[in-house]
Design an enzyme around this catalytic site. Structure first.
Site, PDB file in Angstrom:
ATOM      1  N   LYS A 107       1.263 -29.381 -28.333  1.00  0.00           N
ATOM      2  CA  LYS A 107       0.907 -30.757 -28.011  1.00  0.00           C
ATOM      3  C   LYS A 107       1.560 -31.248 -26.731  1.00  0.00           C
ATOM      4  CE  LYS A 107       4.341 -32.076 -31.455  1.00  0.00           C
ATOM      5  NZ  LYS A 107       4.410 -30.738 -32.059  1.00  0.00           N
ATOM      6  N   VAL A 134      -2.520 -31.594 -32.777  1.00  0.00           N
ATOM      7  CA  VAL A 134      -2.456 -33.027 -33.068  1.00  0.00           C
ATOM      8  C   VAL A 134      -2.069 -33.351 -34.500  1.00  0.00           C
ATOM      9  CG1 VAL A 134      -3.802 -35.160 -33.209  1.00  0.00           C
ATOM     10  CG2 VAL A 134      -3.979 -33.699 -31.207  1.00  0.00           C
ATOM     11  N   GLY A 136      -1.873 -31.072 -37.533  1.00  0.00           N
ATOM     12  CA  GLY A 136      -1.745 -29.981 -38.483  1.00  0.00           C
ATOM     13  C   GLY A 136      -3.092 -29.493 -38.987  1.00  0.00           C
ATOM     14  N   GLY A 189      14.003 -31.003 -45.231  1.00  0.00           N
ATOM     15  CA  GLY A 189      13.376 -30.173 -44.214  1.00  0.00           C
ATOM     16  C   GLY A 189      12.261 -30.851 -43.446  1.00  0.00           C
ATOM     17  N   LYS A 207       0.494 -36.654 -28.902  1.00  0.00           N
ATOM     18  CA  LYS A 207      -0.746 -36.582 -29.678  1.00  0.00           C
ATOM     19  C   LYS A 207      -1.692 -37.724 -29.299  1.00  0.00           C
ATOM     20  CE  LYS A 207       1.737 -34.327 -33.441  1.00  0.00           C
ATOM     21  NZ  LYS A 207       2.342 -34.473 -34.787  1.00  0.00           N
ATOM     22  N   GLY A 306       3.884 -28.354 -40.839  1.00  0.00           N
ATOM     23  CA  GLY A 306       4.220 -27.256 -41.738  1.00  0.00           C
ATOM     24  C   GLY A 306       3.538 -25.976 -41.317  1.00  0.00           C
TER      25      GLY A 306
END
Length: 430
Positions: A107, A134, A136, A189, A207, A306
């Site tokens: 990105k 942008v 996922g 996380g 983004k 993720g």
């Protein structure tokens, strides 16, 4: 009929996302081949630390020489998931020059140098795809670039960073302070050890630049995006939001001016009504609300980060690029024909929620109201409370320009009766 010679893929980066890309390519190889019309083969993996064990990847494919990998000449597609500006930029342009198309999740690079990268792809008649850059796993770039290509998009409003949404959602639902919510996000996380890129809005701004460019057929760079972080959002802001029937989200907002002659792109915290679809986006999820002339209002929702979700978007692009490669064609490139100017933040018109610490004595409200009137900012509601010589004054305005609001706040700070401007929050989604 399926072609027997495999399409060769070079993978740049094998971290959280890259390892998932390699895993899916291996475990779903038969399905991918059937969908593409030819097998796809992982021909090389460029990494910084070659001694690390990478499950499911043949050690013979691992190299530290990314430049040599993209220069091989037999590579059909380069998948870039290393991030950052350099060496990613040079590696991508080198890949084009040596015959490969590129799929990227970068990105920051696309937002900063997308025009130059598209030009390099065009010069070499290759594809550049970046759905994963942008949101996922959420299909967003392709719908904007292809499904809505015949429509006129007027506004893109969205939550495009899962870390910040998790933090703000925790503050809203549990009453936690900012630092407490950040600590929880880090422990789970969702936040990096250095969360600056997320909480200061840099990630969302990149983004927003990409989304605005595609939606409005105009080149919008990262520097064109107004950016404010969310580190100053407090429990008191959430309390005020609840009294208005709102919550607070860090939003990326890309808009076409009412006269169609310019666009704006901005990232900042904002109050939105609980009735708005974005208000119910919880945890680390992302959602983007698109408004267009013909299609009306569309909402895209899902996991925005993720390894596996991002790899899903990468693989979707990989399939599309490989199909183009087999068919001898190319996918859509940059569309910047509109070349609309990007207006400054001062031209943006919205509503505002301003919280003031004032002296608790007669005449204060009249003085404050006068300042708003002198700067052309109309007041919608006022709420005042206080005791022992101190008071809090909350003003919610009608729609006004950001420049007018800025002048109002500057003048308020000069009043002897105003001890401080505790909070300024835009009100969106109404």
């Amino acid at each position: 009929m399926m072609r027997t010679r495999p399409l060769k893929v070079a993978l740049l980066g094998c971290g959280v996302v890259g390892s998932e890309v390699a895993r899916i390519m291996t475990t779903h190889s038969a399905d991918l081949a059937a969908r593409i019309g030819a097998p796809v083969e992982l021909a090389g993996v460029a990494v910084r630390r070659p001694d690390r064990v990478r499950a499911g990847i043949d050690p013979a494919l691992v190299t530290t020489d990314a430049t040599a990998l993209v220069k091989r000449g037999d590579i059909d597609v380069v998948v870039e998931v290393i991030g950052g500006i350099e060496p990613a930029r040079t590696l991508i342009t080198t890949a084009f020059e040596h015959g490969a198309s590129v799929v990227s999740a970068n990105k920051a690079l696309i937002a900063q140098d997308g025009a130059a990268l598209h030009a390099a792809a065009d010069a070499n008649e290759k594809d550049l795809y970046y759905e994963a850059a942008v949101a996922g796993a959420i299909p967003l770039i392709r719908p904007l670039r292809e499904s809505l290509a015949g429509d006129k998009v007027n506004r893109v409003l969205g939550i495009v960073n899962g870390t910040t949404n998790f933090i703000l959602d925790a503050m809203d639902t549990t009453g936690a302070g900012y630092q407490e919510a950040l600590d929880e996000a880090t422990a789970l996380g969702y936040a990096e050890a250095d969360p600056t890129a997320d909480v200061e809005g840099f990630d969302a701004a990149a983004k927003a630049a990409i989304l605005a460019g595609i939606a409005f057929h105009t080149r919008v760079r990262l520097d064109d995006v107004h950016r404010e972080g969310m580190t100053e959002v407090t429990a008191a802001d959430f309390a005020s939001a609840k009294e208005m029937g709102c919550t607070i989200k860090l939003l990326a907002i890309c808009e076409r001016a009412a006269d169609g002659g310019s666009v704006t792109a901005r990232v900042h915290p904002a109050m939105i009504p609980l009735s708005h679809p974005l208000a119910g986006v919880r945890g680390a999820y992302n959602a983007v609300f698109v408004e267009s002339d013909a299609a009306g209002q569309l909402m895209f929702y899902g996991p925005g980060a993720g390894g596996a979700p991002t790899a899903s978007a990468v693989l979707g692009d990989l399939v599309a690029v490989c199909r183009n490669r087999l068919g001898g064609g190319r996918g859509p490139g940059e569309s910047a024909y509109a070349a609309l100017p990007v207006s400054p933040m001062g031209d943006v018109v919205t509503r505002y929620h301003i919280s003031l610490d004032v002296a608790d004595k007669p005449g204060v409200l009249a003085q404050v109201a006068t300042v708003f009137a002198e700067h052309g900012v109309s007041i919608d509601t006022v709420r005042q409370s206080g005791k022992d010589g101190e008071a809090s004054l909350v003003v919610v305005t009608h729609r006004a320009s950001d420049a007018a609001l800025g002048g109002t706040v500057e003048a308020l700070r000069k009043l002897d009766t105003v001890r401080g401007v505790a909070s300024i929050m835009r009100v969106e989604g109404e």
